[in-house]
Enzyme design. Sequence first.
Site, PDB file in Angstrom:
ATOM      1  N   GLU A   1       8.027 -58.075  -3.415  1.00  0.00           N
ATOM      2  CA  GLU A   1       6.857 -58.128  -4.314  1.00  0.00           C
ATOM      3  C   GLU A   1       6.704 -59.516  -4.947  1.00  0.00           C
ATOM      4  O   GLU A   1       6.509 -59.654  -6.159  1.00  0.00           O
ATOM      5  CB  GLU A   1       6.976 -57.053  -5.411  1.00  0.00           C
TER       6      GLU A   1
ATOM      7  N   ARG B   1      -4.828 -46.915  -1.057  1.00  0.00           N
ATOM      8  CA  ARG B   1      -3.903 -45.803  -1.337  1.00  0.00           C
ATOM      9  C   ARG B   1      -4.226 -44.600  -0.462  1.00  0.00           C
ATOM     10  O   ARG B   1      -3.398 -43.698  -0.304  1.00  0.00           O
ATOM     11  CB  ARG B   1      -3.993 -45.350  -2.806  1.00  0.00           C
TER      12      ARG B   1
END
Length: 665
Positions: A212, A597
């Site tokens: 990340e 998502r």
Amino acid sequence: MSRFRLFDLNPAQHDAATTLEGPLLILAGAGTGKTRVITARIAVLLGHDVPPHQILAVTFTNKAANEMRDRIKGMVDDAKGLNISTFHALCLRILRVSIEKLGYKNTFSIYSEGDQLGLLKKIINRTSAQDENLEPAVAKAWISKAKNNGWRPPEDDETLVGSVYRQYQIALKQLNAVDFDDLLMLAVRVMDDHEDVRDLWRGRFRYIMVDEFQDTNKLQLDLVTLLAGDPPNVCVVGDDDQSIYGWRGAEVSNILDFERYFPNPHIVKLEQNYRSTNAILRTANSLIKNNPRRRPKSLWSDNGDGEKVRIVQMPDDRVEASFVTEEIQRMQMENLAPWEEFAVLYRMNAQSRLLENNFRRLKIPYRLVGGKSFYDRREVKDVLAYLSVILNPTDDVSLFRIVNTPARGISGATTERAMEQSIADKCSVFETLRSEEFLATFTKKTAGAIRDFAALLDRYETRILEPAADFASIVNAMVEEIGYLEDLKRSCKTPEEALSRESNVREMLNALADYQERKDGGLQGFLDDLALDQKKEEEDDDQAKGVTLITLHAAKGLEFSHVHLIGLEEGLLPHARSKLEGTLDEERRLLYVGITRARKTLTMTHCNSRLKFGNTSPCSPSIFIRELATDDLELTNHHALMNQPVEDSSVRASFARMREMLEGK
């Protein structure tokens, strides 16, 4: 490497996993298997006889670190000695060995939030002038921001907060203590200032991986560059298109300008998505390409085109919430899918209130991820406590909650004395606070503050109990008069938190106006209905399951078969503040995260109007809608959906599934 096979990876993943030397930038698009690549790369390193203790993998959360550890165990026979940790855990390890170079003992304590606030309160009390006011929580938030930006305390005392920061750091050092932000700041400082410390840790970690990377801030980037040896075997994994935490200090430039810090890196793009249909991915691609500064990538999938992405125009937010919950109920019944496959995403926490009400009405299990139930949020409970005390001054618990909220000069010691006196007199604390005999035991200033507080409650009690009183407007006026929102903002760490909490208060006022419009039970009826709903919720032990209600920020990293994304309007998504602050690109990335998502179906809604501050306000569709490729969209409205005929086959299928459920098949 008994349980790991390189040929299971796609070509880009294979390239990333087998590039072991020098700087490596892995641009991992949403759903492209980045964790699989990181763990595969570790397995390859171990297969090349790299000692486990020389490999360092850094993540942001303990959950991510544990997941990585578990995956590695499932891939290789012996991973003992691997260094997989969060940034803060790594820094703690560095400081336990090297902090004495900075004048601390290596037995230092780590201060909790409560410890910090207590220390700051003492410092502020002895530092501030009589006409100065600084809340400890505000000072803590400012100091945290300063530390994460690498700002040292000022040398002078020109500002109160600067002086408090300087004295706070001096006090921490005298106490041989650090706070959570110090872990990162001091680890960077000790490595930057001391070459021997830098060499020690560079020698320990030959291969560094950072997950990340788009979420790293300045200090975290500094830490990685200080740890990197020569040659710098640094592998970072991230996606600039999913950098959505700028308000928290994350620097998207860290990944965009990676070559500045680690020249001539090998760059691998992971673009094959294993999560979504191509209709969803093409919609996401068409949106994010409008960000002017990004690393180009285009997601694609072998999952087929799938259903078109729906964008539905709604008349207002109440219809929106009702439509979404009822459609989820219908889809679940038709597909017999677990409730956990459904999610509703939104920009602001306050948007969950109408959804929660409708899910309760339909008896659909739901769970709030990354946040409390709307009515359990601190600021909402504060407003509810005011309402309870106005109607019932003997509610001591609610009274203690609001007696000095916002701060009005009534200290904890004062309320403690009031409680002791009320017990002795066998009366409520409010009666004690109104007793002139009791008030005579305090200074003129404290007694005056107590009288003003009692008068405030009396005044609003009189107004609310008047026949046909507009209690929603009256409560709104009270919130404004006491300066609650201004006080709330001062206690927040970030503008994003302040905005979220203010929106929750505004939505609480909307709930009052909504109840007043629908029912005639008055303010007491509103509180009674709310208490019954909360009691029912407490009795439902299955809170871990159900439809997921979640903010777009909290949804990052998650996926759901069926997604409803609500509130796609100007001023909400993108938020009005983004245009003033120049963060429109981050709002676009936030919507991109929301779109990606979804696995199978995605419905996005926008409203013609919303209830704001008790009044109906017109809304405009988000500018982002115009940026979406129309070939994969179905543009419709609530009226059209409600009036379209239902196909016979769909009706028969629904009845068949209902029969299966009833028969227990």
